[in-house]
Design an enzyme around this catalytic site. Structure first.
Site, PDB file in Angstrom:
ATOM      1  N   TYR A  14      34.887  34.086  42.272  1.00 56.56           N
ATOM      2  CA  TYR A  14      35.035  34.872  41.049  1.00 56.56           C
ATOM      3  C   TYR A  14      34.541  34.063  39.842  1.00 56.56           C
ATOM      4  CZ  TYR A  14      37.314  37.188  37.131  1.00 56.56           C
ATOM      5  OH  TYR A  14      37.562  37.781  35.927  1.00 56.56           O
ATOM      6  N   GLU A  36      43.049  44.008  34.763  1.00 57.74           N
ATOM      7  CA  GLU A  36      43.735  43.126  33.803  1.00 57.74           C
ATOM      8  C   GLU A  36      45.122  43.681  33.474  1.00 57.74           C
ATOM      9  OE1 GLU A  36      42.913  40.166  33.131  1.00 57.74           O
ATOM     10  OE2 GLU A  36      40.758  40.063  33.454  1.00 57.74           O
ATOM     11  N   TRP A  44      46.353  35.982  38.403  1.00 61.35           N
ATOM     12  CA  TRP A  44      45.064  36.621  38.634  1.00 61.35           C
ATOM     13  C   TRP A  44      44.676  36.516  40.112  1.00 61.35           C
ATOM     14  CZ3 TRP A  44      42.585  40.396  36.798  1.00 61.35           C
ATOM     15  CH2 TRP A  44      41.236  40.603  37.073  1.00 61.35           C
TER      16      TRP A  44
END
Length: 190
Positions: A14, A36, A44
């Site tokens: 990522y 988000e 995350w």
């Protein structure tokens, strides 16, 4: 060298391929807006692990389709262990999809709307360490306020700043990270 947080099989790819790369595709912007918001209160990494399943159950983040979800689909989502099964987050996904479409109508695209908060160009920061990277800024405060005024949910300033980082509205790679120079000076292109 990478930013300090890129340390595992989920966040290294990522970091290396997506984080901080300017995004101007509305469908991708919708995906990041939803993810988000889903991340609020979680790591995350948790979202990255569930991202593939989110794409499957949310019709590849098609805001038109998501905006039409009803009670049956909500029940299916709440029963799916492959995503975050939080009733408020699922409800906000659907209502945010409807509002996303309204913003597209008003501005021609969500891209045109959201990038206004950085005057259409990525903000190039130059943090020497990760401790210098803020959790929110005046720009994310303004974005959060405007999105909230329009009825969006799970769009606090910290979430908005994470969205800005993820979609390349700001370059928050530390200066020692190899991605910093690669993304520095990135212009608005489609």
């Amino acid at each position: 060298m990478r930013c300090h947080w890129a340390q595992n099989e989920w966040n290294i790819p990522y970091h290396d391929k997506e984080w901080g790369v300017p995004v101007h595709d509305d469908k991708k912007l919708f995906e990041f807006l939803i993810l988000e918001g889903a991340q609020a209160g979680l790591s995350w990494d948790t979202i990255l692990r569930k991202r593939t399943r989110y794409r499957e159950v949310l019709d590849a983040f098609d805001p038109e389709k998501v905006s039409r979800y009803g009670a049956k689909k909500v029940r299916e989502l709440l029963a799916d262990p492959g995503i975050i099964r939080n009733r408020l987050k699922i409800a906000s996904t659907i209502s945010n999809a409807r509002l996303f479409l309204k913003v597209q109508q008003e501005f021609g695209s969500f891209d045109a709307y959201i990038w206004r908060f950085v005057d259409g160009q990525p903000k190039q920061n130059s943090w020497k360490t990760h401790q210098g990277v803020p959790a929110k800024t005046a720009e994310s405060d303004a974005m959060s306020k405007d999105l909230s005024k329009r009825g969006f949910r799970f769009v606090g300033s910290t979430i908005c700043y994470a969205l800005m980082q993820a979609t390349g509205m700001v370059n928050d790679h530390v200066t020692t990270c190899y991605r910093y120079e690669l993304l520095r000076g990135t212009e608005r292109t489609r």
